[in-house]
Design an enzyme around this catalytic site. Structure first.
Site, PDB file in Angstrom:
ATOM      1  CD  GLU A 209       2.567   4.487   2.970  1.00  0.00           C
ATOM      2  OE1 GLU A 209       3.688   4.974   2.762  1.00  0.00           O
ATOM      3  OE2 GLU A 209       1.979   3.759   2.146  1.00  0.00           O
TER       4      GLU A 209
ATOM      5  CD  GLU B 276      -3.272   2.537  -0.565  1.00  0.00           C
ATOM      6  OE1 GLU B 276      -2.231   2.082  -1.064  1.00  0.00           O
ATOM      7  OE2 GLU B 276      -3.300   3.586   0.109  1.00  0.00           O
TER       8      GLU B 276
HETATM    9  C1  GLA Z   1       0.842   3.626  -1.059  1.00  0.00           C
HETATM   10  C2  GLA Z   1      -0.052   4.819  -1.307  1.00  0.00           C
HETATM   11  C3  GLA Z   1      -0.822   4.676  -2.587  1.00  0.00           C
HETATM   12  C4  GLA Z   1       0.039   4.191  -3.708  1.00  0.00           C
HETATM   13  C5  GLA Z   1       0.710   2.920  -3.295  1.00  0.00           C
HETATM   14  C6  GLA Z   1       1.544   2.330  -4.387  1.00  0.00           C
HETATM   15  O1  GLA Z   1       0.142   2.520  -0.623  1.00  0.00           O
HETATM   16  O2  GLA Z   1      -0.940   5.032  -0.259  1.00  0.00           O
HETATM   17  O3  GLA Z   1      -1.325   5.932  -2.937  1.00  0.00           O
HETATM   18  O4  GLA Z   1       0.977   5.167  -4.051  1.00  0.00           O
HETATM   19  O5  GLA Z   1       1.537   3.224  -2.192  1.00  0.00           O
HETATM   20  O6  GLA Z   1       2.014   3.222  -5.310  1.00  0.00           O
END
Ligand code: GLA
Length: 374
Positions: A159, A264
């Site tokens: 991020e 994710e």
């Molecule tokens: C981000 C992080 C994850 C997780 C999500 C939601 O996407 O990369 O590790 O923490 O937030 O909690």
């Protein structure tokens, strides 16, 4: 009464019957996609410690790859200066190895779940660039080095981009400068030259942020930085991203010669939060109040919409099977998801709160078996 079933419907019913009956023909995600990409899942402490027996069975039966929900984040492994605690991380990696699962490392450098001390001196002022670089190097080389040859792939930087495609003004960027990203990749590569190294972010499907990521990847590659892949987090909504956006996004990154992973994946079905397009955890936390439209269960028609949405999105992943390395669901069952927050019951995954496969599961299996796919 004669019931007419479309071929699609028939397959769906047969598959569901096999699952509910628990018979030997129960389909498995990892098998359905074995020639396409790895099927991964994020696991929590109760799962890799063996306390969640139901979750454990699903992980072993369905997936061939795991990511640690929290066990490898900075705050978990390196809570104090000079203090590393690998208790959970070691168990996580051992769980993966003993079950023959590919093991993912997540994440080395992020602006969340990183203790305050990392950026500060004893007067609570920001440390210098050199001090923070040294802390980052020590952290990355200690953690990556410990699991050298055992962790297949690391999310090195998480991020780093803002929604406008520029670098986020995180403490990393403010103190070290823009080159903190390449330094992180270099340190990780030195610690394990064979590990795959990823840049991971959310909302890269949106144009300005995607363009920022493309520019970043191009620059890293031009400078000889050892980056192997881009992680699209895949925290999706029912109406975002569109399949066209997802398709273009994967194509755009594949053209740069990097691998793409969906790292994710989950699909937020709670309509009251559809306004919130970001996966930023602080933004989500602020907007959930009152967003609990399905607190007593997900209506059947929404289940079907979710199943269709999963099928559509997996069809895109399959089209790009040459570029896509893995698809990881962010949690085993709906009960495990981060998208449940106080006062908000969510249904974003493929298994329900009782560990039963949802129509979305069946739809994902069926997408792999679609005879029309190339
Ligand atoms: C981000 C992080 C994850 C997780 C999500 C939601 O996407 O990369 O590790 O923490 O937030 O909690």
């Amino acid at each position: 009464m004669k019931i007419h079933l479309s071929p699609t419907r028939t397959v769906l019913i047969v598959l569901t019957a096999g699952l509910v009956g628990g018979c030997a023909t129960r389909p498995a995600l990892k098998k359905a996609y074995q020639n396409d990409f790895l099927m991964g899942v994020a696991v929590n402490q109760a799962q890799f410690n063996g306390e969640d027996r139901r979750g454990d069975r699903i992980i072993k039966a369905q997936f061939n790859c795991i990511s640690p929900e929290n066990a490898l984040k900075w705050a978990s492994v390196h809570p104090e200066p000079g203090v590393y605690d690998f208790t959970n991380a070691d168990r996580y990696v051992a769980f993966g190895e003993s079950n023959h699962l590919a093991v993912i490392g997540h994440t080395l450098v992020w602006n969340h779940q990183t203790p305050r001390w990392v950026y500060r001196d004893t007067n609570d002022d920001f440390v210098t660039r050199d001090v923070l670089l040294e802390r980052m190097r020590d952290h990355i080389q200690t953690v990556v080095g410990r699991y050298k040859g055992r962790i297949k792939s690391w999310d090195v930087v998480n991020e780093a981009l803002a929604e406008d495609g520029k670098l986020r003004r995180s403490n990393w960027e403010k103190i070290i400068g823009d080159d903190y990203i390449e330094k992180a990749f270099q340190y990780a590569h030195e610690a394990d030259p064979n590990a795959e190294l990823y840049y991971n972010d959310f909302s890269l499907e949106d144009e300005p942020k995607r363009q920022g990521a493309i520019a970043l990847i191009k620059k890293l590659k031009a400078d000889g930085v050892p980056i192997t892949g881009v992680g699209l987090q895949g925290h999706m909504k029912m109406d975002w991203p569109t399949v066209e956006q997802e398709d273009e996004t994967i194509s755009d990154f594949a053209k740069l010669g990097v691998k793409v992973s969906i790292t994710e994946l989950d699909i937020d079905v709670v309509r009251a939060t559809q306004e919130n397009r970001t996966a930023d955890i602080e933004a989500n936390a602020q907007q959930v109040a009152g967003a609990n439209s399905y607190s007593h269960g997900l209506p059947a028609e929404v289940q079907e919409d979710l199943a269709k949405r999963y099928a559509d999105i997996f069809a895109v992943f399959l089209e790009h099977r040459d570029a896509v390395e893995r698809v990881t669901l962010w949690g085993v069952t709906d009960a495990d998801s981060w998208l449940n927050t106080p006062g908000r019951v969510n249904y974003p995954l493929l298994f329900d709160r009782n560990g039963r496969p949802k129509p979305a599961f069946t739809a994902v299996i069926q997408a792999a078996q679609n005879p029309d796919r190339e």
